[in-house]
Design a protein around this motif. Structure first.
Motif, PDB file in Angstrom:
ATOM      1  N   ARG A 160      -3.643   8.954  -1.289  1.00 44.59           N
ATOM      2  CA  ARG A 160      -3.891   8.869   0.154  1.00 44.59           C
ATOM      3  C   ARG A 160      -2.950   7.863   0.815  1.00 44.59           C
ATOM      4  O   ARG A 160      -2.374   8.132   1.873  1.00 44.59           O
ATOM      5  CB  ARG A 160      -5.363   8.490   0.382  1.00 44.59           C
ATOM      6  CG  ARG A 160      -5.913   8.938   1.670  1.00 44.59           C
ATOM      7  CD  ARG A 160      -7.424   8.846   1.782  1.00 44.59           C
ATOM      8  NE  ARG A 160      -8.016   7.635   1.257  1.00 44.59           N
ATOM      9  CZ  ARG A 160      -8.937   7.611   0.276  1.00 44.59           C
ATOM     10  NH1 ARG A 160      -9.363   8.721  -0.280  1.00 44.59           N
ATOM     11  NH2 ARG A 160      -9.450   6.462  -0.131  1.00 44.59           N
ATOM     12  N   ASN A 161      -2.767   6.707   0.165  1.00 41.77           N
ATOM     13  CA  ASN A 161      -1.864   5.694   0.717  1.00 41.77           C
ATOM     14  C   ASN A 161      -0.420   6.175   0.724  1.00 41.77           C
ATOM     15  O   ASN A 161       0.319   5.926   1.684  1.00 41.77           O
ATOM     16  CB  ASN A 161      -1.986   4.379  -0.050  1.00 41.77           C
ATOM     17  CG  ASN A 161      -3.187   3.575   0.361  1.00 41.77           C
ATOM     18  OD1 ASN A 161      -3.686   3.711   1.473  1.00 41.77           O
ATOM     19  ND2 ASN A 161      -3.662   2.729  -0.535  1.00 41.77           N
ATOM     20  N   ARG A 209       4.267   8.014   3.805  1.00 38.37           N
ATOM     21  CA  ARG A 209       5.285   9.033   4.108  1.00 38.37           C
ATOM     22  C   ARG A 209       5.196   9.456   5.569  1.00 38.37           C
ATOM     23  O   ARG A 209       6.214   9.670   6.235  1.00 38.37           O
ATOM     24  CB  ARG A 209       5.129  10.227   3.173  1.00 38.37           C
ATOM     25  CG  ARG A 209       5.587   9.916   1.763  1.00 38.37           C
ATOM     26  CD  ARG A 209       5.525  11.138   0.857  1.00 38.37           C
ATOM     27  NE  ARG A 209       5.733  10.717  -0.513  1.00 38.37           N
ATOM     28  CZ  ARG A 209       4.793  10.696  -1.459  1.00 38.37           C
ATOM     29  NH1 ARG A 209       3.563  11.112  -1.181  1.00 38.37           N
ATOM     30  NH2 ARG A 209       5.071  10.285  -2.672  1.00 38.37           N
ATOM     31  N   ARG A 210       3.959   9.575   6.074  1.00 40.48           N
ATOM     32  CA  ARG A 210       3.762   9.909   7.480  1.00 40.48           C
ATOM     33  C   ARG A 210       4.322   8.801   8.369  1.00 40.48           C
ATOM     34  O   ARG A 210       4.981   9.060   9.377  1.00 40.48           O
ATOM     35  CB  ARG A 210       2.270  10.118   7.750  1.00 40.48           C
ATOM     36  CG  ARG A 210       1.983  11.071   8.865  1.00 40.48           C
ATOM     37  CD  ARG A 210       0.505  11.424   8.980  1.00 40.48           C
ATOM     38  NE  ARG A 210      -0.098  11.784   7.721  1.00 40.48           N
ATOM     39  CZ  ARG A 210      -1.234  11.271   7.228  1.00 40.48           C
ATOM     40  NH1 ARG A 210      -1.911  10.376   7.915  1.00 40.48           N
ATOM     41  NH2 ARG A 210      -1.715  11.648   6.075  1.00 40.48           N
ATOM     42  N   VAL A 231       2.221   3.231  14.808  1.00 39.78           N
ATOM     43  CA  VAL A 231       2.749   2.852  13.488  1.00 39.78           C
ATOM     44  C   VAL A 231       2.049   1.593  12.990  1.00 39.78           C
ATOM     45  O   VAL A 231       1.656   1.512  11.819  1.00 39.78           O
ATOM     46  CB  VAL A 231       4.285   2.659  13.537  1.00 39.78           C
ATOM     47  CG1 VAL A 231       4.806   2.026  12.252  1.00 39.78           C
ATOM     48  CG2 VAL A 231       4.976   3.986  13.795  1.00 39.78           C
ATOM     49  N   HIS A 232       1.850   0.621  13.865  1.00 36.76           N
ATOM     50  CA  HIS A 232       1.157  -0.613  13.483  1.00 36.76           C
ATOM     51  C   HIS A 232      -0.231  -0.290  12.942  1.00 36.76           C
ATOM     52  O   HIS A 232      -0.640  -0.821  11.907  1.00 36.76           O
ATOM     53  CB  HIS A 232       1.035  -1.556  14.677  1.00 36.76           C
ATOM     54  CG  HIS A 232       2.249  -2.363  14.947  1.00 36.76           C
ATOM     55  ND1 HIS A 232       2.193  -3.665  15.363  1.00 36.76           N
ATOM     56  CD2 HIS A 232       3.567  -2.069  14.858  1.00 36.76           C
ATOM     57  CE1 HIS A 232       3.418  -4.133  15.522  1.00 36.76           C
ATOM     58  NE2 HIS A 232       4.260  -3.174  15.230  1.00 36.76           N
ATOM     59  N   GLU A 233      -0.975   0.546  13.652  1.00 37.27           N
ATOM     60  CA  GLU A 233      -2.336   0.885  13.222  1.00 37.27           C
ATOM     61  C   GLU A 233      -2.323   1.634  11.897  1.00 37.27           C
ATOM     62  O   GLU A 233      -3.177   1.409  11.038  1.00 37.27           O
ATOM     63  CB  GLU A 233      -3.060   1.692  14.295  1.00 37.27           C
ATOM     64  CG  GLU A 233      -4.513   1.949  13.971  1.00 37.27           C
ATOM     65  CD  GLU A 233      -5.311   0.702  13.623  1.00 37.27           C
ATOM     66  OE1 GLU A 233      -6.153   0.776  12.704  1.00 37.27           O
ATOM     67  OE2 GLU A 233      -5.110  -0.357  14.248  1.00 37.27           O
ATOM     68  N   ALA A 234      -1.362   2.518  11.720  1.00 32.88           N
ATOM     69  CA  ALA A 234      -1.255   3.251  10.458  1.00 32.88           C
ATOM     70  C   ALA A 234      -0.973   2.298   9.297  1.00 32.88           C
ATOM     71  O   ALA A 234      -1.561   2.430   8.214  1.00 32.88           O
ATOM     72  CB  ALA A 234      -0.163   4.319  10.563  1.00 32.88           C
ATOM     73  N   LEU A 235      -0.105   1.321   9.509  1.00 32.03           N
ATOM     74  CA  LEU A 235       0.179   0.327   8.469  1.00 32.03           C
ATOM     75  C   LEU A 235      -1.049  -0.544   8.192  1.00 32.03           C
ATOM     76  O   LEU A 235      -1.343  -0.867   7.031  1.00 32.03           O
ATOM     77  CB  LEU A 235       1.367  -0.544   8.870  1.00 32.03           C
ATOM     78  CG  LEU A 235       2.734   0.115   8.747  1.00 32.03           C
ATOM     79  CD1 LEU A 235       3.803  -0.748   9.411  1.00 32.03           C
ATOM     80  CD2 LEU A 235       3.086   0.371   7.285  1.00 32.03           C
ATOM     81  N   ARG A 248      -5.665  -2.175   4.808  1.00 38.08           N
ATOM     82  CA  ARG A 248      -7.110  -2.291   4.559  1.00 38.08           C
ATOM     83  C   ARG A 248      -7.485  -1.676   3.214  1.00 38.08           C
ATOM     84  O   ARG A 248      -8.281  -2.244   2.455  1.00 38.08           O
ATOM     85  CB  ARG A 248      -7.905  -1.631   5.682  1.00 38.08           C
ATOM     86  CG  ARG A 248      -8.028  -2.484   6.927  1.00 38.08           C
ATOM     87  CD  ARG A 248      -9.021  -1.900   7.939  1.00 38.08           C
ATOM     88  NE  ARG A 248      -8.625  -0.591   8.439  1.00 38.08           N
ATOM     89  CZ  ARG A 248      -7.840  -0.410   9.501  1.00 38.08           C
ATOM     90  NH1 ARG A 248      -7.360  -1.434  10.174  1.00 38.08           N
ATOM     91  NH2 ARG A 248      -7.538   0.806   9.901  1.00 38.08           N
ATOM     92  N   GLU A 249      -6.926  -0.516   2.909  1.00 37.25           N
ATOM     93  CA  GLU A 249      -7.202   0.126   1.623  1.00 37.25           C
ATOM     94  C   GLU A 249      -6.737  -0.761   0.468  1.00 37.25           C
ATOM     95  O   GLU A 249      -7.436  -0.921  -0.529  1.00 37.25           O
ATOM     96  CB  GLU A 249      -6.501   1.486   1.526  1.00 37.25           C
ATOM     97  CG  GLU A 249      -7.117   2.558   2.365  1.00 37.25           C
ATOM     98  CD  GLU A 249      -8.326   3.214   1.711  1.00 37.25           C
ATOM     99  OE1 GLU A 249      -8.592   2.967   0.512  1.00 37.25           O
ATOM    100  OE2 GLU A 249      -9.013   3.966   2.414  1.00 37.25           O
TER     101      GLU A 249
END
Length: 123
Positions: free
Chosen positions: A41-42, A47-48, A76-80, A85-86
């Protein structure tokens, strides 16, 4: 010269890990008990994110509207942060929990490592 909060802990722990997963430099350390589904998942998320960053580069090259670019940067910040968090959850669940319950010097190193991580990630 001014020092950042946490620099002392970082310098004191250079080359060591609180969980004992590696004693060499940062490149020698490996995570403990990474769930394969979480790892996949990470990797998909990263990649996204990579694609989003390439899109940002195109937007800048094409002189797109600044507010639109800033919106994409926030995405992008939120995705990172989501990937972070994971990773933090896995680190706390496996590496930190093991080191802290074992006690002694490993626990102290882990406390320092966690404090250092918190200072770096609240910016």
């Amino acid at each position: 010269m001014a020092t950042n909060i946490g620099d002392e802990a970082t310098e004191a722990n250079a080359g060591t890990c609180g969980c004992g997963c590696g004693t060499g430099g940062e490149g020698d350390r490996h995570a403990i008990a990474v769930d394969g589904a979480i790892k996949d998942r990470n990797l998909k998320r990263l990649r996204r994110i990579e694609g989003q960053v390439r899109g940002l580069q195109r937007m800048v090259e094409e002189d797109r509207y600044c507010a639109d670019i800033m919106t994409q940067i926030a995405s992008v910040h939120e995705a990172l942060r989501s990937v972070g968090r994971e990773l933090m959850r896995n680190h706390l669940k496996h590496c930190a929990a093991g080191a802290i319950t074992s006690g002694g010097d490993g626990a102290e190193k882990m406390y320092d490592e966690l404090i250092d991580m918190m200072y770096k990630n609240v910016r």
